[in-house]
Design an enzyme around this catalytic site. Structure first.
Site, PDB file in Angstrom:
ATOM      1  CE  LYS A 155      70.538 -20.686 -69.674  1.00  0.00           C
ATOM      2  NZ  LYS A 155      70.792 -22.300 -68.595  1.00  0.00           N
TER       3      LYS A 155
ATOM      4  CD  GLU B 171      74.625 -24.320 -68.476  1.00  0.00           C
ATOM      5  OE1 GLU B 171      73.711 -23.775 -67.811  1.00  0.00           O
ATOM      6  OE2 GLU B 171      75.595 -24.079 -68.324  1.00  0.00           O
TER       7      GLU B 171
ATOM      8  N   GLY C 153      72.364 -15.361 -60.547  1.00  0.00           N
ATOM      9  CA  GLY C 153      73.497 -16.074 -61.153  1.00  0.00           C
ATOM     10  C   GLY C 153      74.814 -15.786 -60.373  1.00  0.00           C
TER      11      GLY C 153
ATOM     12  N   GLY D 196      76.338 -11.992 -64.325  1.00  0.00           N
ATOM     13  CA  GLY D 196      74.901 -10.763 -64.118  1.00  0.00           C
ATOM     14  C   GLY D 196      75.047  -9.365 -65.483  1.00  0.00           C
TER      15      GLY D 196
ATOM     16  CD  GLU E 183      67.814 -11.192 -56.416  1.00  0.00           C
ATOM     17  OE1 GLU E 183      68.548 -10.437 -55.708  1.00  0.00           O
ATOM     18  OE2 GLU E 183      67.101  -9.862 -56.461  1.00  0.00           O
TER      19      GLU E 183
ATOM     20  CB  CYS F  57      73.247 -15.566 -53.701  1.00  0.00           C
ATOM     21  SG  CYS F  57      71.002 -16.062 -52.750  1.00  0.00           S
TER      22      CYS F  57
ATOM     23  CD  GLU G  73      79.175 -15.720 -54.811  1.00  0.00           C
ATOM     24  OE1 GLU G  73      79.606 -15.505 -56.036  1.00  0.00           O
ATOM     25  OE2 GLU G  73      78.131 -15.468 -54.350  1.00  0.00           O
TER      26      GLU G  73
HETATM   27  P1  NAD Z   1      75.713 -18.972 -63.552  1.00  0.00           P
HETATM   28  O1  NAD Z   1      75.924 -17.021 -63.971  1.00  0.00           O
HETATM   29  O2  NAD Z   1      77.402 -19.219 -64.036  1.00  0.00           O
HETATM   30  O3  NAD Z   1      74.848 -19.611 -64.169  1.00  0.00           O
HETATM   31  C1  NAD Z   1      73.304 -18.617 -64.329  1.00  0.00           C
HETATM   32  C2  NAD Z   1      72.685 -18.774 -65.787  1.00  0.00           C
HETATM   33  O4  NAD Z   1      73.168 -18.227 -66.100  1.00  0.00           O
HETATM   34  C3  NAD Z   1      72.528 -20.559 -66.037  1.00  0.00           C
HETATM   35  O5  NAD Z   1      71.017 -20.406 -66.419  1.00  0.00           O
HETATM   36  C4  NAD Z   1      74.195 -20.297 -66.958  1.00  0.00           C
HETATM   37  O6  NAD Z   1      73.642 -21.527 -68.295  1.00  0.00           O
HETATM   38  C5  NAD Z   1      73.543 -18.521 -67.530  1.00  0.00           C
HETATM   39  N1  NAD Z   1      74.059 -18.125 -68.516  1.00  0.00           N
HETATM   40  C6  NAD Z   1      75.400 -18.484 -68.793  1.00  0.00           C
HETATM   41  N2  NAD Z   1      76.020 -17.835 -69.791  1.00  0.00           N
HETATM   42  C7  NAD Z   1      75.155 -17.184 -70.032  1.00  0.00           C
HETATM   43  C8  NAD Z   1      75.219 -15.938 -71.069  1.00  0.00           C
HETATM   44  N3  NAD Z   1      76.161 -15.872 -71.712  1.00  0.00           N
HETATM   45  N4  NAD Z   1      73.508 -15.010 -70.729  1.00  0.00           N
HETATM   46  C9  NAD Z   1      72.954 -15.761 -70.554  1.00  0.00           C
HETATM   47  N5  NAD Z   1      72.986 -16.640 -69.844  1.00  0.00           N
HETATM   48  C10 NAD Z   1      73.753 -16.843 -69.517  1.00  0.00           C
HETATM   49  O7  NAD Z   1      75.971 -19.119 -61.979  1.00  0.00           O
HETATM   50  P2  NAD Z   1      75.743 -20.298 -61.531  1.00  0.00           P
HETATM   51  O8  NAD Z   1      77.299 -20.806 -61.091  1.00  0.00           O
HETATM   52  O9  NAD Z   1      75.065 -21.186 -62.235  1.00  0.00           O
HETATM   53  O10 NAD Z   1      75.215 -20.023 -59.972  1.00  0.00           O
HETATM   54  C11 NAD Z   1      76.140 -19.608 -59.163  1.00  0.00           C
HETATM   55  C12 NAD Z   1      75.769 -18.071 -58.887  1.00  0.00           C
HETATM   56  O11 NAD Z   1      74.594 -17.733 -58.289  1.00  0.00           O
HETATM   57  C13 NAD Z   1      76.627 -17.824 -57.695  1.00  0.00           C
HETATM   58  O12 NAD Z   1      77.300 -16.133 -57.571  1.00  0.00           O
HETATM   59  C14 NAD Z   1      75.507 -17.087 -56.502  1.00  0.00           C
HETATM   60  O13 NAD Z   1      76.702 -16.207 -55.434  1.00  0.00           O
HETATM   61  C15 NAD Z   1      74.359 -16.561 -57.732  1.00  0.00           C
HETATM   62  N6  NAD Z   1      73.347 -16.539 -56.851  1.00  0.00           N
HETATM   63  C16 NAD Z   1      72.831 -15.408 -56.321  1.00  0.00           C
HETATM   64  C17 NAD Z   1      71.414 -15.694 -55.799  1.00  0.00           C
HETATM   65  C18 NAD Z   1      70.886 -14.186 -55.170  1.00  0.00           C
HETATM   66  O14 NAD Z   1      69.496 -14.271 -55.271  1.00  0.00           O
HETATM   67  N7  NAD Z   1      71.290 -12.697 -55.270  1.00  0.00           N
HETATM   68  C19 NAD Z   1      71.036 -16.360 -55.877  1.00  0.00           C
HETATM   69  C20 NAD Z   1      71.735 -18.098 -56.355  1.00  0.00           C
HETATM   70  C21 NAD Z   1      72.786 -17.523 -57.071  1.00  0.00           C
END
Ligand code: NAD
Length: 511
Positions: free
Chosen positions: A192, A195, A245, A250, A267, A301, A401
């Site tokens: 997935k 969005e 994410g 997480g 991650e 990140c 962050e």
């Molecule tokens: P996010 O957590 O909002 O979304 C990430 C994914 O999770 C999306 O596909 C979203 O649709 C999905 N999601 C949302 N709610 C969910 C739920 N309840 N259950 C399952 N899936 C769900 O993150 P974002 O805003 O897309 O990305 C930014 C974040 O990602 C930042 O905090 C960044 O630090 C982190 N990030 C970490 C790394 C790493 O490798 N450590 C790399 C890139 C980004």
């Protein structure tokens, strides 16, 4: 190019945008539409750049069932590593043949500069090639020291069905940090994408089909966290979730997965420091700090969003970073020379500004920037390069962050103080140290609580080197052999060999 507020701005170039990309799910080898759709409006260009099928519980269920059936059939999980590698290598070639098309869509959906998108898409091919090498070279152990009639063999097997959930900031790259490794191990998957940036994952699906990946091995469902991502985290037929994410989501995934005790690899976010000692090559350090904070508009990140600089050199060092910041080319992401593009959404732009205004109110000094940026011909979903000094460790801008082009400056006097400031964080993704004294660098590297420590460099990465975080930056590792091992289960085969000379457990009086 114009200069505004002493910054370097690339104004809009003339460009014929491609028609909006039409995204469908990939389920059991078929391209599937949904009754509902969702749109992505480009953050830089303000026009609809993709219309995607919006999956719900039914599509997610169908994708998981397909992945389970494909795994259990052995069509991928039980074929040779050589045959799996052949498909992965084909995908790598196809990625390279399609860089421009994928990179333009990635730029339009994320707002990142086209030169960077080309680098990420083209560079991902190397992750697929490295994973192909692991498909052929993985092995377990044998134990020939258990006694004359015993042999132990520890084998590695694919963990099963894996849910892959990705964020919007590096859609194609992060997918390639996970998918080829899961496939190399013999797993089947449901993916997935965010969005916000669904299209490059669909394009990847097209390449997988073209490369001959069997139906059901990789399924893609487009849609929102709920219900798609949440069902992917709770479903009993899923053996593992690998998520990149936010730390907040997480934690939700960890909770959701507890009901079935599936394995979870995370991650998450970071608040990564670069520590600058006075004996460092300060010119290189200033360049790396400037790169570390503005790369991907700080929506990374690994953003080095805080620097911890020795107080003797702090003033001159910050002045140099400010000077360099003014020369970084912000603006139209489709301009080949642009280095920093748009902010992902208007809400996120406002959130970044909220941190900056709160810090200024609390006594921090805005050395540069500190507000949204309007780019002629493109609108105002951009943020100025921003440097903030007089920051204290308790301010939210120093701890949370921000995910924007905002650098906070902290200072230190002693080595111990630098280590304490580094580790005074809920996060532990990466850290950097700048010094010409190898003892300082090594001592710092060993004391920093982080998954990666860079010495006299920032953000270099290789498919061979594991990546991941400690504390609330995540669990498990990605890429490298350690990352590959996350997708494998270990099984011990315990064998009695040769004539059985044991006395029987039951004395039936026969001997
Ligand atoms: P996010 O957590 O909002 O979304 C990430 C994914 O999770 C999306 O596909 C979203 O649709 C999905 N999601 C949302 N709610 C969910 C739920 N309840 N259950 C399952 N899936 C769900 O993150 P974002 O805003 O897309 O990305 C930014 C974040 O990602 C930042 O905090 C960044 O630090 C982190 N990030 C970490 C790394 C790493 O490798 N450590 C790399 C890139 C980004």
């Amino acid at each position: 190019m114009t200069t505004m507020n002493d910054m370097t701005i690339n104004t809009a170039i003339s460009y014929d945008l491609p028609p909006a990309f039409s995204g469908r799910h990939l389920i059991d080898g078929e391209w599937v539409r949904s009754a509902e759709t969702f749109e992505r409006v480009s953050p830089s260009h303000g026009t609809v750049v993709s219309v995607s099928a919006q999956g719900g519980a039914a599509e997610t269920e169908a994708a998981i069932v397909a992945a389970r059936a494909a795994f259990d059939s052995g069509v991928w999980s039980r074929i040779s590593g050589k045959d799996r590698a052949a498909v992965l290598l084909k995908v790598a070639d196809l990625i390279e043949a399609n860089v421009e098309r994928i990179a333009i869509q990635e730029t339009l959906e994320t707002g990142k500069p086209i030169s960077q998108a080309r680098g990420e898409v083209g560079g991902a091919a190397d992750l697929w090639r490295y994973a192909a090498s692991l498909a052929r070279s993985t092995h377990g152990d044998s134990h020939n020291t258990l006694g004359p009639d015993m042999l132990g063999v520890v084998v590695k097997e694919p963990i099963g069905v894996v849910s892959i959930i990705t964020p919007w900031n590096f859609p194609f790259w992060i997918l390639s940090q996970k998918l080829p490794f899961a496939l190399a191990a013999g797993c089947t998957v449901v993916v997935k994408p965010s969005e916000v940036t669904p299209s490059s994952t669909v394009m990847m699906g097209e390449l997988l089909v073209e490369a001959g990946l069997p139906a059901g091995v990789c399924n893609i469902v487009l849609g929102y966290g709920r219900p798609v991502g949440s069902l992917m985290s709770t479903h009993g037929d899923v053996d593992m979730v690998t998520f990149t994410g936010s730390t907040a989501v997480g934690k939700l995934i960890t909770e959701a997965s507890a009901g079935t005790l599936k394995k979870v690899a995370l991650e998450l976010g970071g608040k990564n420091p670069q520590v600058i000692f006075p004996d460092a090559d300060l010119e290189n350090a200033a360049d790396a700090v400037t790169f570390g904070v503005y790369f991907n508009v700080g929506q990374c990140c690994n953003s080095s969003s805080r620097i911890i600089v020795h107080e003797d050199i702090a003033e001159a060092f910050v002045a140099r970073v400010v000077e360099l910041s003014r020369k970084v080319k912000f603006g139209d992401p489709l301009d080949d020379s642009t280095q920093v593009g748009a902010i992902v959404t208007a809400e996120h732009n406002a959130k970044i500004d909220g941190y900056v205004q709160a810090a200024a109110k609390a006594g921090a000094k805005v050395e540069l920037g500190g507000g949204a940026l309007a780019v002629a011909g493109l609108g105002s979903q951009f943020y100025q390069p921003t440097v903030i000094s007089n920051v204290t460790p308790d301010m939210p801008i120093a701890r949370e962050e921000v995910f924007g082009p905002v650098l906070t400056v902290l200072t230190f006097k002693t080595f111990e103080e630098a280590v304490a400031l580094t580790n005074d964080s809920d996060y532990g993704l990466s850290a950097g140290v700048w010094s010409n004294d190898i003892h300082t660098c090594l001592a710092f590297s060993r004391r920093a609580h982080a998954g990666t420590v860079w010495t006299n460099t920032w953000m270099d990465g290789y498919p061979e080197l594991a990546f991941g975080g400690v504390k609330q930056s995540g669990q498990g590792r990605e890429i490298g052999r350690y990352g590959f091992d996350e997708f494998l289960e270990v099984k011990s085969l315990v064998m009695r060999v040769g004539r059985d000379s044991r006395a029987p457990w039951v004395d039936d009086g026969a001997q």
